[in-house]
Scaffold this active site. Structure first.
Site, short mmCIF file in Angstrom:
data_model
loop_
_atom_site.label_atom_id
_atom_site.label_comp_id
_atom_site.label_asym_id
_atom_site.label_seq_id
_atom_site.Cartn_x
_atom_site.Cartn_y
_atom_site.Cartn_z
N HIS A 114 38.60 44.66 8.93
CA HIS A 114 39.98 44.36 8.53
C HIS A 114 39.97 42.98 7.87
CE1 HIS A 114 44.34 43.47 10.14
NE2 HIS A 114 44.29 43.51 8.82
N SER A 150 39.33 46.02 18.95
CA SER A 150 39.20 44.82 18.12
C SER A 150 38.34 43.82 18.88
CB SER A 150 40.58 44.22 17.85
OG SER A 150 40.42 42.88 17.44
N HIS A 191 36.51 47.54 15.42
CA HIS A 191 37.41 46.86 14.49
C HIS A 191 37.03 45.37 14.44
CE1 HIS A 191 41.39 46.47 12.49
NE2 HIS A 191 41.42 45.28 13.05
C1 DX5 Z 1 45.49 40.41 14.40
C2 DX5 Z 1 44.32 41.34 14.28
C3 DX5 Z 1 44.26 42.36 15.35
C4 DX5 Z 1 44.19 41.81 16.72
C5 DX5 Z 1 44.57 42.89 17.67
O1 DX5 Z 1 45.62 39.66 13.26
O2 DX5 Z 1 44.34 42.04 13.07
O3 DX5 Z 1 43.21 43.30 15.13
O4 DX5 Z 1 42.94 41.29 17.07
O5 DX5 Z 1 44.55 42.34 18.91
P1 DX5 Z 1 45.60 42.68 20.04
O6 DX5 Z 1 45.33 44.10 20.42
O7 DX5 Z 1 45.24 41.70 21.08
O8 DX5 Z 1 46.97 42.50 19.46
ZN ZN Z 2 42.88 43.77 12.88
#
Ligand code: DX5
Ligand code: ZN
Length: 218
Positions: free
Chosen positions: A69, A12, A36
């Site tokens: 997303h 992400s 992502h």
């Molecule tokens: C949260 C996002 C995630 C987030 C994941 O709302 O959808 O994709 O960035 O990040 P980590 O791995 O730091 O939880």
């Molecule tokens: Zn996400």
């Protein structure tokens, strides 16, 4: 497990350094499967992030697909823009619409992969009628809105339940690190979204490898 359900890693970019996204991506590009991109509108979630323009400018910098997303209230309004920008997977939330099948078809008809996401409080039953139309289900293991939150183990049973009825990709997003990754893979997930764990690491390639370590790799 089918070939299409092989383990994939989707960093992400929310936790990356936005002033040098291209370089951050290059550092781990050969170790991961897709990027992502977290899109937030300040309405469905209490935060604002990026839009199609960022995907468009990153597209020439990578060979990997973009997995967007959408944490936004009216995803149908922005599907075309994200596809034109170069997105390959488009996922939106079941909580924002009463007609997900229309939006899923909109994405599919443009030849892109489509996904539905569900918040920690949303039961698998909410997406059951639409599973056949999807390529992936994104199970949130934190409340959406911010990177760097703590993994919610209470969501693991949903991954198990989903895997018993679903052959597509199951992606897990929120608090994924080298410990929670093993828990969600054991439950049946095959796409690991990880932001903070990878990008806050001083050795990002090592962090990426540790996600699937002792699990047969990706
Ligand atoms: C949260 C996002 C995630 C987030 C994941 O709302 O959808 O994709 O960035 O990040 P980590 O791995 O730091 O939880
Ligand atoms: Zn996400």
């Amino acid at each position: 497990m089918k070939e299409k359900n092989k383990i994939k890693i989707a960093p992400s970019l929310l936790s990356a350094d936005f002033s040098r996204l291209g370089e951050e991506m290059k550092e781990i590009e050969n170790l991961v499967d897709m990027w992502h991109i977290d899109v937030m509108d300040g309405h469905f979630v209490p935060n604002i992030t990026v839009g199609p323009v960022v995907v468009k400018s990153l597209k020439p910098r990578t060979k990997l697909p973009f997995d967007v997303h959408l944490m936004i209230s009216q995803p149908e309004k922005f599907i075309d823009a994200f596809i034109e920008a170069g997105c390959d997977y488009i996922t939106f939330h079941i909580e924002v619409t009463t007609h997900p099948e229309k939006i899923l078809r909109l994405i599919k008809n443009k030849g892109k992969k489509c996904g539905l996401s569900l918040n920690p409080q949303t039961p698998v039953g909410a997406i059951k009628p639409y599973l056949k139309l999807t390529d992936l289900i994104l199970v949130m293991t934190v409340n959406p809105g911010f990177g760097g939150q703590k993994f919610m183990p209470s969501c693991v049973d949903k991954i198990k339940e989903l895997r018993t009825i679903y052959n597509g990709d199951i992606s897990v997003d929120g608090g994924i690190n080298d410990i929670s990754s093993k828990i969600v893979m054991a439950a049946g997930a095959n796409i690991l979204v990880a932001g903070n764990y990878i990008f806050s690491s001083t050795d990002k390639p090592k962090a990426v490898k540790k996600l699937t370590e002792d699990y047969g790799g990706r």
